[in-house]
Design a protein around this motif. Structure first.
Motif, PDB file in Angstrom:
ATOM      1  N   LEU A  43       0.834  -1.205   0.000  1.00 24.40           N
ATOM      2  CA  LEU A  43       0.000   0.000   0.000  1.00 24.40           C
ATOM      3  C   LEU A  43       0.869   1.255   0.000  1.00 24.40           C
ATOM      4  CD1 LEU A  43      -2.685   1.462   0.176  1.00 24.40           C
ATOM      5  CD2 LEU A  43      -2.668   1.091   2.656  1.00 24.40           C
ATOM      6  N   GLY A  44       1.921   1.254   0.820  1.00 28.48           N
ATOM      7  CA  GLY A  44       2.821   2.400   0.844  1.00 28.48           C
ATOM      8  C   GLY A  44       3.486   2.643  -0.498  1.00 28.48           C
ATOM      9  N   LEU A  45       3.928   1.561  -1.144  1.00 28.86           N
ATOM     10  CA  LEU A  45       4.537   1.698  -2.464  1.00 28.86           C
ATOM     11  C   LEU A  45       3.522   2.173  -3.502  1.00 28.86           C
ATOM     12  CD1 LEU A  45       6.845  -1.459  -2.590  1.00 28.86           C
ATOM     13  CD2 LEU A  45       7.538   0.921  -2.324  1.00 28.86           C
ATOM     14  N   GLY A  46       2.277   1.674  -3.390  1.00 27.76           N
ATOM     15  CA  GLY A  46       1.238   2.120  -4.315  1.00 27.76           C
ATOM     16  C   GLY A  46       0.989   3.607  -4.195  1.00 27.76           C
ATOM     17  N   LEU A  47       0.934   4.114  -2.958  1.00 27.20           N
ATOM     18  CA  LEU A  47       0.755   5.549  -2.749  1.00 27.20           C
ATOM     19  C   LEU A  47       1.957   6.341  -3.264  1.00 27.20           C
ATOM     20  CD1 LEU A  47      -0.715   5.406   0.870  1.00 27.20           C
ATOM     21  CD2 LEU A  47      -1.948   6.107  -1.195  1.00 27.20           C
ATOM     22  N   LEU A  48       3.144   5.753  -3.115  1.00 27.56           N
ATOM     23  CA  LEU A  48       4.361   6.449  -3.549  1.00 27.56           C
ATOM     24  C   LEU A  48       4.447   6.549  -5.065  1.00 27.56           C
ATOM     25  CD1 LEU A  48       7.097   7.716  -2.789  1.00 27.56           C
ATOM     26  CD2 LEU A  48       8.080   5.420  -2.869  1.00 27.56           C
ATOM     27  N   VAL A  49       4.250   5.419  -5.746  1.00 26.77           N
ATOM     28  CA  VAL A  49       4.418   5.435  -7.210  1.00 26.77           C
ATOM     29  C   VAL A  49       3.245   6.108  -7.913  1.00 26.77           C
ATOM     30  CG1 VAL A  49       5.823   3.351  -7.162  1.00 26.77           C
ATOM     31  CG2 VAL A  49       3.355   3.156  -7.513  1.00 26.77           C
ATOM     32  N   LYS A  50       2.164   6.402  -7.179  1.00 25.24           N
ATOM     33  CA  LYS A  50       1.055   7.150  -7.766  1.00 25.24           C
ATOM     34  C   LYS A  50       1.438   8.600  -8.034  1.00 25.24           C
ATOM     35  CE  LYS A  50      -3.820   8.259  -6.922  1.00 25.24           C
ATOM     36  NZ  LYS A  50      -3.685   9.735  -6.813  1.00 25.24           N
ATOM     37  N   GLN A  51       2.441   9.064  -7.299  1.00 20.87           N
ATOM     38  CA  GLN A  51       2.881  10.440  -7.487  1.00 20.87           C
ATOM     39  C   GLN A  51       3.500  10.623  -8.869  1.00 20.87           C
ATOM     40  OE1 GLN A  51       2.007  12.429  -4.961  1.00 20.87           O
ATOM     41  NE2 GLN A  51       1.269  10.563  -3.952  1.00 20.87           N
ATOM     42  N   LYS A  52       3.162  11.702  -9.504  1.00 20.52           N
ATOM     43  CA  LYS A  52       3.663  11.981 -10.856  1.00 20.52           C
ATOM     44  C   LYS A  52       5.004  12.698 -10.763  1.00 20.52           C
ATOM     45  CE  LYS A  52      -0.949  12.167 -12.917  1.00 20.52           C
ATOM     46  NZ  LYS A  52      -1.925  12.970 -13.693  1.00 20.52           N
ATOM     47  N   LEU A  53       6.021  11.910 -10.495  1.00 19.57           N
ATOM     48  CA  LEU A  53       7.383  12.437 -10.385  1.00 19.57           C
ATOM     49  C   LEU A  53       8.218  11.944 -11.553  1.00 19.57           C
ATOM     50  CD1 LEU A  53       7.947  11.826  -6.560  1.00 19.57           C
ATOM     51  CD2 LEU A  53       7.244  13.953  -7.682  1.00 19.57           C
ATOM     52  N   PRO A  54       9.291  12.643 -11.906  1.00 18.05           N
ATOM     53  CA  PRO A  54      10.131  12.215 -13.039  1.00 18.05           C
ATOM     54  C   PRO A  54      10.726  10.826 -12.801  1.00 18.05           C
ATOM     55  CG  PRO A  54      10.624  14.480 -12.403  1.00 18.05           C
ATOM     56  CD  PRO A  54       9.715  13.943 -11.352  1.00 18.05           C
ATOM     57  N   GLY A  55      10.654   9.981 -13.819  1.00 15.21           N
ATOM     58  CA  GLY A  55      11.242   8.651 -13.741  1.00 15.21           C
ATOM     59  C   GLY A  55      10.464   7.667 -12.917  1.00 15.21           C
ATOM     60  N   MET A  56       9.221   7.970 -12.535  1.00 11.75           N
ATOM     61  CA  MET A  56       8.443   7.071 -11.679  1.00 11.75           C
ATOM     62  C   MET A  56       8.119   5.761 -12.400  1.00 11.75           C
ATOM     63  SD  MET A  56       7.435   6.672  -8.680  1.00 11.75           S
ATOM     64  CE  MET A  56       7.603   8.329  -8.023  1.00 11.75           C
ATOM     65  N   GLY A  57       7.978   5.812 -13.725  1.00 15.49           N
ATOM     66  CA  GLY A  57       7.715   4.581 -14.469  1.00 15.49           C
ATOM     67  C   GLY A  57       8.843   3.574 -14.326  1.00 15.49           C
ATOM     68  N   VAL A  58      10.083   4.073 -14.246  1.00 13.07           N
ATOM     69  CA  VAL A  58      11.238   3.189 -14.077  1.00 13.07           C
ATOM     70  C   VAL A  58      11.185   2.515 -12.707  1.00 13.07           C
ATOM     71  CG1 VAL A  58      13.759   3.083 -13.984  1.00 13.07           C
ATOM     72  CG2 VAL A  58      12.625   4.595 -15.625  1.00 13.07           C
ATOM     73  N   TYR A  59      10.812   3.285 -11.688  1.00 17.72           N
ATOM     74  CA  TYR A  59      10.728   2.718 -10.342  1.00 17.72           C
ATOM     75  C   TYR A  59       9.621   1.671 -10.256  1.00 17.72           C
ATOM     76  CZ  TYR A  59      13.848   6.481  -8.875  1.00 17.72           C
ATOM     77  OH  TYR A  59      14.921   7.314  -8.741  1.00 17.72           O
ATOM     78  N   ARG A  60       8.500   1.929 -10.911  1.00 16.14           N
ATOM     79  CA  ARG A  60       7.418   0.938 -10.914  1.00 16.14           C
ATOM     80  C   ARG A  60       7.895  -0.372 -11.518  1.00 16.14           C
ATOM     81  NH1 ARG A  60       2.337   4.461 -13.360  1.00 16.14           N
ATOM     82  NH2 ARG A  60       2.288   6.069 -11.739  1.00 16.14           N
ATOM     83  N   THR A  61       8.587  -0.264 -12.642  1.00 12.70           N
ATOM     84  CA  THR A  61       9.086  -1.470 -13.305  1.00 12.70           C
ATOM     85  C   THR A  61      10.089  -2.208 -12.426  1.00 12.70           C
ATOM     86  OG1 THR A  61       8.792  -0.378 -15.450  1.00 12.70           O
ATOM     87  CG2 THR A  61      10.189  -2.342 -15.389  1.00 12.70           C
TER      88      THR A  61
END
Length: 320
Positions: A113-131
């Protein structure tokens, strides 16, 4: 040309005036939807029947037999279940499984849940962190086990090397009864958190932004927004994650246990699923293993029913 056109008009009129019985049966819209749904569901239903339902029925039937390594079957009725009730090693494995589930599920839920809330943020490079966070889930548990066994090795592992470099004493992570189960849980959280993070992220993205804007207008801060908006609307997703992670904890992890600790030390990580595997494929006790497996499935169904009841089918009790 005029004669051809006249023939076409007569043919069209004849077709329009033909009785419905000659045009064939016409399905209503509702029946067409039911037919389409049945065709889409058929492959999954067939797969569940062949690979889940039929093996479960055969396993229950096998639990009433004494099966030898030569393929002979001897009817013993409830003998395997009586043996199970008097087997201290089985009940030790059930206790370890209970402890494993009680620790793993809440930790995995909160981290995901914490990671879901974190990666929901529209920050630069967030797609890389999700992957990157999701990648461990797609890797075979055997590969994960080999990797972490190397990292946690007492003598040459990278974890103990880093601790010694920092002036700390290394630990026997997988050789100590007090640490081995915790290490297995930590590795399992690392593997599974990316999958449930994606599920939480999907649920979070379904929440309308207007609710957050209204909460901000009322002066709600981030924590109040989470309590009043995010958590209530995320409860169906939370129920699904809680249910699936519990079932996965009870019935999964065999590959990881086998590679990391092989049930040791001193049976400290011998989960019920691992003990059943040992009895079946280590000692050839297929009937006894089937009895324990049937009992474990019954426990899993009971736990799932309790979760479903207390969450009201996906809606957590608000105490109203």
């Amino acid at each position: 040309m005029s004669s051809i056109a006249a023939k076409e008009r007569r043919a069209t009129a004849a077709a329009a005036g033909a009785p419905a019985s000659k045009r064939g049966p016409v399905l209503s819209r509702r029946h067409r939807e039911w037919l389409a749904a049945a065709l889409f569901l058929a492959p999954d239903v067939l797969g569940l029947l062949v690979f889940v339902a039929v093996p479960m029925v055969l396993s229950i039937a096998l639990s009433f037999f004494q099966v030898s390594g030569f393929g002979s079957y001897e009817w013993i009725g409830l003998g395997n279940y009586e043996r199970m009730m008097n087997d201290p090693l089985f009940w030790d494995s059930m206790k370890i499984t209970g402890l494993y589930v009680v620790i793993l599920v809440p930790v995995l839920f909160c981290v995901s849940l914490g990671l879901g809330l974190l990666v929901k943020q529209k920050l630069p490079g967030m797609g890389v962190y999700r992957t990157a966070l999701f990648l461990p889930y797609v890797v075979s548990l055997v590969v994960v086990g080999v990797l972490w066994k190397f990292l946690l090795d007492e003598q040459t592992g990278a974890v103990n090397r880093a601790m010694r470099a920092a002036g700390l004493d290394g630990e026997s992570w997988l050789g100590s009864p007090s640490l081995a189960l915790g290490c297995v849980i930590a590795v399992m959280v690392w593997v599974m958190m990316g999958y449930y993070m994606i599920i939480f992220l999907s649920g979070l993205q379904e929440i309308p932004k207007e609710y957050y804007e209204a909460a901000k207008l009322d002066g709600a801060g981030p924590w109040r927004q989470f309590r009043s908006v995010t958590w209530p609307l995320l409860r169906p997703t939370s129920f699904f994650v809680l249910m699936m992670s519990t079932v996965a904890a009870i019935t999964g992890g065999l590959d990881l246990i086998f590679v990391l600790t092989n049930g040791g030390p001193a049976n400290g990580t011998s989960l019920a699923i691992f003990y059943i595997y040992q009895q079946a494929f280590g000692f050839g006790e297929y009937g006894y293993a089937s009895a324990m497996g049937s009992f474990l499935v019954l426990i899993m169904v009971a736990v799932s029913a309790v979760i479903f009841k207390f969450t009201r089918g996906g809606r957590f009790d608000d105490g109203e």
